[in-house]
Enzyme design. Sequence first.
Site, PDB file in Angstrom:
ATOM      1  N   HIS A 272      38.190  23.854  40.706  1.00  0.00           N
ATOM      2  CA  HIS A 272      38.038  25.217  41.226  1.00  0.00           C
ATOM      3  C   HIS A 272      38.403  26.242  40.148  1.00  0.00           C
ATOM      4  O   HIS A 272      37.606  27.118  39.817  1.00  0.00           O
ATOM      5  CB  HIS A 272      38.942  25.380  42.455  1.00  0.00           C
ATOM      6  N   GLU A 273      39.594  26.076  39.598  1.00  0.00           N
ATOM      7  CA  GLU A 273      40.039  27.054  38.595  1.00  0.00           C
ATOM      8  C   GLU A 273      39.203  26.945  37.317  1.00  0.00           C
ATOM      9  O   GLU A 273      38.946  27.955  36.664  1.00  0.00           O
ATOM     10  CB  GLU A 273      41.536  26.883  38.295  1.00  0.00           C
ATOM     11  N   HIS A 276      36.260  29.118  37.732  1.00  0.00           N
ATOM     12  CA  HIS A 276      36.589  30.514  37.404  1.00  0.00           C
ATOM     13  C   HIS A 276      36.654  30.681  35.885  1.00  0.00           C
ATOM     14  O   HIS A 276      36.168  31.666  35.331  1.00  0.00           O
ATOM     15  CB  HIS A 276      37.956  30.888  37.976  1.00  0.00           C
ATOM     16  N   GLU A 303      34.256  33.792  42.885  1.00  0.00           N
ATOM     17  CA  GLU A 303      34.573  32.655  43.755  1.00  0.00           C
ATOM     18  C   GLU A 303      33.379  31.719  43.903  1.00  0.00           C
ATOM     19  O   GLU A 303      33.545  30.507  44.100  1.00  0.00           O
ATOM     20  CB  GLU A 303      35.053  33.174  45.116  1.00  0.00           C
TER      21      GLU A 303
HETATM   22 ZN    ZN Z   1      39.167  30.990  43.522  1.00  0.00          ZN
END
Ligand code: ZN
Length: 509
Positions: A272-273, A276, A303
């Site tokens: 997830h990170e 980003h 996101e």
């Molecule tokens: Zn996030």
Amino acid sequence: MSEPEGARGAYEKLTGELRETAVLESAGSILAWDQETGMPARGSELRAAQVATLSTLVHERRTRPEVEQWLAECEADPELTADEAIAANLRWLRHDHDRDTKLPTSLVREIARTNALALQAWRNAREASDFSAFAPWLEKVFALSRSKAECLRGGEGGELYDVLMEEYEPGAEARSLERVFGELRSDLAPLIAEIGRAERSDAGAGARVSIPVPRQMELSRRVAERLGFDFDAGRLDVSTHPFCEGVGPGDTRLTTRFSEDLFFDALSSTMHEAGHGLYEQGLPKEEHFGQPLAEAASLGIHESQSRLWENFVGRSRPFWSWALPLLQESAGEAAGSLTVESVFRAVNRVRPSLIRVESDEATYNLHIMLRFDLERALLAGDFAVADLPGEWNERMRQDLGVEVPDDRRGCLQDIHWSMGAVGYFPTYTLGNLYAAQLWEAVRADNPGLDEEIGRGEFGALLGWLRDRIHRHGRRFTAAQLCERATGSPLSAAPFVNYLKGKYGPIYGI
Ligand code: ZN
């Protein structure tokens, strides 16, 4: 050589000034990162003073009278505004500048100081599961958010919540989100209920694997690197609440968290990170640092990048056919009995639960809708901060059918409000919807994508995202970017279809 004059000269002065302000802000990013990764508990008072002073300096620079003069001079020059990229820059600079100048420096300082202290208070209160210790801070945060929104709204009408959301998702309106979320809920609720009733509702309950934390870290780094994250221009550390901080050109920081027997959760957080982080590394920062062109289009778009890698890639069969051998190599015996199918089912298990960040793709958005409704009501003063735990627990019961045993696993679980981020939560669900639509489009453009992912090759996917999303920065609005990248305006249909397509076979529904 003489300096350029007129509007060109003004534009150069403006972008030069912005770059210097961005350098100052990047020091704030390091402070924020350090606060979560390295700062000792007793450092919080000094940290609050540091960020308050820094925020004041940044705000003073942003609102200098010269900035307004340069901006006005640039806006009035048709030759300059004929350049599409410059025009986009100027449009957002005007948008941001008008907001900045509406906020008194004293309020900016007070907000920065309060948020830094509230963050520490939240951390202690969460640890002790003691809402009453955090309540006075939450009251301050909401009071300051209200003051900020009132300053920004000025004499114009409209909902205060929208004014705050504008910072995260420009153009979004609570009323229309309410409608989109309502429609999404009416698709998700029956799907989740059907899964709950399904004969195979315990699918995936078995696969667990215990791996020592240092090995998990090594594996997480390997995966992030393979996705395309550049460790020469970034790093990965540990924090309670994983995040990504795009410090500036050449410096993007990720954090994740580990628990010995929850490797799949840790890997999800990392992916997830990293999603980003890949966006941050793909923004044209070298060229446009400090300008809107080097910034993310919106947090919803941000996101979408994280969720795309975390879920659409990281919870897919092709991904695990590549990643499972890596996991087995690292975990040895502990992962010996896992198969691609058992892991696929384990990471796609749907079950209403207490914690947002650990929830599955189907129930996740119900957590967001709850937060959206509650923070909107809190801001409007519809109920008191003291009543938050009761309101929260009741909604969890209604929406997810779970009982909240304590506030740590209830209304104290998220960091956002303690940081003053009111109006931020909806960007998570928007991100899921954008991600699904992008995923549908990138697959249509790359029929061989599954095979590539199965070989651990992510270049085509990253290249597509770089081209359609990353390199544009804030040149287009989120809505425009979505339409340009996918050919259609944002819709919840791709997300709902994706979930049905995945869960149907798993649960036999
Ligand atoms: Zn996030």
